[in-house]
Design a protein around this motif. Structure first.
Motif, PDB file in Angstrom:
ATOM      1  N   GLU A  83       0.827  -1.215   0.000  1.00 24.70           N
ATOM      2  CA  GLU A  83       0.000   0.000   0.000  1.00 24.70           C
ATOM      3  C   GLU A  83       0.863   1.267   0.000  1.00 24.70           C
ATOM      4  N   HIS A  84       2.045   1.183   0.598  1.00 26.52           N
ATOM      5  CA  HIS A  84       2.971   2.320   0.622  1.00 26.52           C
ATOM      6  C   HIS A  84       3.902   2.323  -0.599  1.00 26.52           C
ATOM      7  N   GLY A  85       3.857   1.266  -1.387  1.00 25.49           N
ATOM      8  CA  GLY A  85       4.745   1.173  -2.544  1.00 25.49           C
ATOM      9  C   GLY A  85       6.192   0.929  -2.173  1.00 25.49           C
ATOM     10  N   VAL A  86       6.396   0.161  -1.088  1.00 26.93           N
ATOM     11  CA  VAL A  86       7.736  -0.097  -0.579  1.00 26.93           C
ATOM     12  C   VAL A  86       7.963  -1.606  -0.474  1.00 26.93           C
ATOM     13  N   LYS A  87       9.156  -2.046  -0.848  1.00 30.97           N
ATOM     14  CA  LYS A  87       9.534  -3.443  -0.652  1.00 30.97           C
ATOM     15  C   LYS A  87      10.129  -3.586   0.744  1.00 30.97           C
ATOM     16  N   VAL A  88       9.858  -4.725   1.379  1.00 32.06           N
ATOM     17  CA  VAL A  88      10.393  -4.949   2.723  1.00 32.06           C
ATOM     18  C   VAL A  88      11.095  -6.298   2.802  1.00 32.06           C
TER      19      VAL A  88
END
Length: 148
Positions: A83-88
């Motif tokens: 949803e934030h457009g971030v890979k974790v």
């Protein structure tokens, strides 16, 4: 500024606020994000009590419960990250001292910011309940962003 953010979470609603802040910051500055959850190991007393209650091999059962919980938690974290457009990068450790595990993990993985949530308790309440966030603040030289 920050290149590698470590977000420490216990899966609570308050920790979700810290996760969201960490992900939003990472998106804004283009930082790598690692999420860490630390679980305490099964205590000998709990294992004994489980065996007395008729549970065969309580350590295996505990491990299965932790694995199931982490699977659910990691799915939720990945959803938030998307949803934030971030890979974790997702990590789970088992340690008797969660704050020490967080500090050690951040150091060995070259994290330059730790993001955590805190209830903001003070005085006797803080002393009685303890605070992993307070312990991290005392034990690390890495900057810590505390979300309340």
């Amino acid at each position: 500024m920050y290149k590698h953010i470590l977000v420490a979470t216990d899966g609570s609603e308050l920790a979700q606020k810290g996760l969201d802040q960490g992900l939003a910051l990472a998106k804004l500055i283009g930082a790598k994000v690692t999420v860490l959850t630390v679980s305490e190991p099964l205590s000998a007393d709990a294992a004994r009590a489980a065996q007395q209650a008729g549970i065969d091999n309580p350590a295996t059962r505990y491990d299965q419960q932790i694995a199931n919980k982490m699977s659910e938690r990691f799915a939720q974290i990945e959803k938030s990250a998307a949803e934030h457009g971030v890979k974790v990068n997702l990590n789970h450790e088992i340690d008797n001292a969660p704050a020490e595990a967080i500090v050690r993990f951040a150091k060995y993985n070259d994290c330059d910011l730790i993001v955590m949530s805190s209830h903001g308790r003070r005085g006797v309440q803080k002393m009685l309940l303890g605070s992993q966030t307070s312990e991290v603040l005392v034990k690390t030289t890495i900057p810590v962003l505390v979300i309340r």
